[in-house]
Design a protein around this motif. Structure first.
Motif: not given
Length: 345
Positions: A121-124, A301-303, A330-335
């Protein structure tokens, strides 16, 4: 041109190969999928898929496996993503709830995503070059050490302990905090870094005790602001590559190097084009220029304002539908979490 049934046969081959890791033959497709045609008809469809280089025979057996091009066609024709189960959604929420700051949110995010997908898993991090510094704090510790805290209006927090040659009185500490706050608070990270750099240059020509005490602390602040400006990734689940080593035809070391250095992955993610849902997929040979020809990268995309993404990295043989659904969720939750945090400030 592949027929509609041919695309369905391709879908069946991808699904069965991902599930079993075994080449898929026409009889298996007839037995496991309700096409309502004979094995001979399925073999004709498979011959067309092979002519289009969407499937290939790994050896002399009658079974076929998807090629990188086949995976691409499969992904491009995914009409819908399987929704995650309520248990999976609860797991995501449990992982993310209670996060204290952005660093904590992103660390929890990769743990949640690698647990859901079994991939790396990777997040920028969002780009903080335009973020504003909202708070500065200096805390005197024992043994001549100081904790330097910087906070941006986007929730990024830097905490760094530095060793000082001389101690501070409470009044000196307060004046230094005010001095640094005057340089950076309310300014963008870039502007703050420039102001600190100019102040540091000016200190080269001063000899007062206040300036001598300020110089090492300003260096720390400058380094932390520069860190804010650097694109970087948070990752989890690297050990999953070793568990799936048989899915790679050659060495997994190029992937490990890319994870270690991050620059390659950052370049790749910056060039991936997202669809209307903010999802993007880069498969196998599409990653050849990055030295990742045997890997696939899926991101969401989360941002969108800073093009920050969360995603997974793994072998081309992966469950694209499920993994994309996990990345999207997951992107939706983080956003949403970051938006709620922004509104609360």
């Amino acid at each position: 041109m592949v027929s509609e049934r041919g695309l369905q046969v391709l879908q069946a081959i991808v699904q069965d190969y991902v599930e079993t890791r075994e080449p898929v033959g026409s009889k298996t497709i007839v037995d496991r999928h309700a096409f309502g045609v004979s094995a001979a008809t399925i073999r004709n469809d498979m011959a067309q898929l092979e002519d289009e280089e969407l499937i290939a025979a790994p050896h002399t057996s009658s079974g076929r496996v998807p090629t990188d091009k086949g995976y691409r066609v499969f992904v491009d024709h995914l009409s819908q993503l399987r929704p995650l189960s309520s248990a999976q959604r609860t797991a995501i929420s449990t992982f993310l709830e209670g996060a204290t700051d952005l660093d904590d949110v992103l660390a929890r995010t990769v743990r949640a995503l690698t647990t859901l997908t079994g991939q790396v898993a990777i997040v920028q991090y969002p780009s903080f070059a335009q973020a504003n510094v909202s708070h500065v704090e200096l805390v005197a510790l024992e043994a001549g050490r100081m904790l330097v805290i910087l906070v941006t209006d986007t929730g990024r927090v830097s905490q760094r302990i530095t060793q000082l040659r001389a101690g501070f009185t409470p009044d000196e500490l307060g004046r230094l905090r005010d001095r640094i706050a005057g340089l950076v608070t309310g300014r963008s990270v870039r502007q703050g870094a420039q102001a600190v750099a100019a102040e540091s240059i000016a200190l080269d020509f001063e000899t007062s005790r206040a300036d001598a005490l300020a110089a090492p602390v300003l260096r720390v602040v400058a380094e932390e602001l520069e860190e804010f400006r650097q694109d970087r990734l948070v990752m989890a689940g690297t050990a999953n590559l070793a568990r799936r080593e048989q899915d790679f035809r050659s060495s997994i070391y190029p992937l490990l190097e890319a994870i270690e250095e991050q620059v390659t992955l950052l370049r790749l993610m910056s060039e991936m084009v997202a669809d209307d849902d903010g999802l993007s997929v880069s498969i196998g040979r599409e990653n050849e220029q990055f030295g990742l020809a045997e890997a696939s990268v899926l991101t969401g995309d989360y941002d969108p304002s800073t093009h920050a993404r969360v995603g997974v990295l793994g072998p081309t043989r992966m469950d694209y539908a499920t993994n994309l659904a996990a990345v999207r969720t997951v992107a939706h939750y983080v956003s949403r979490l970051l938006e709620d945090d922004e509104r609360s400030r």
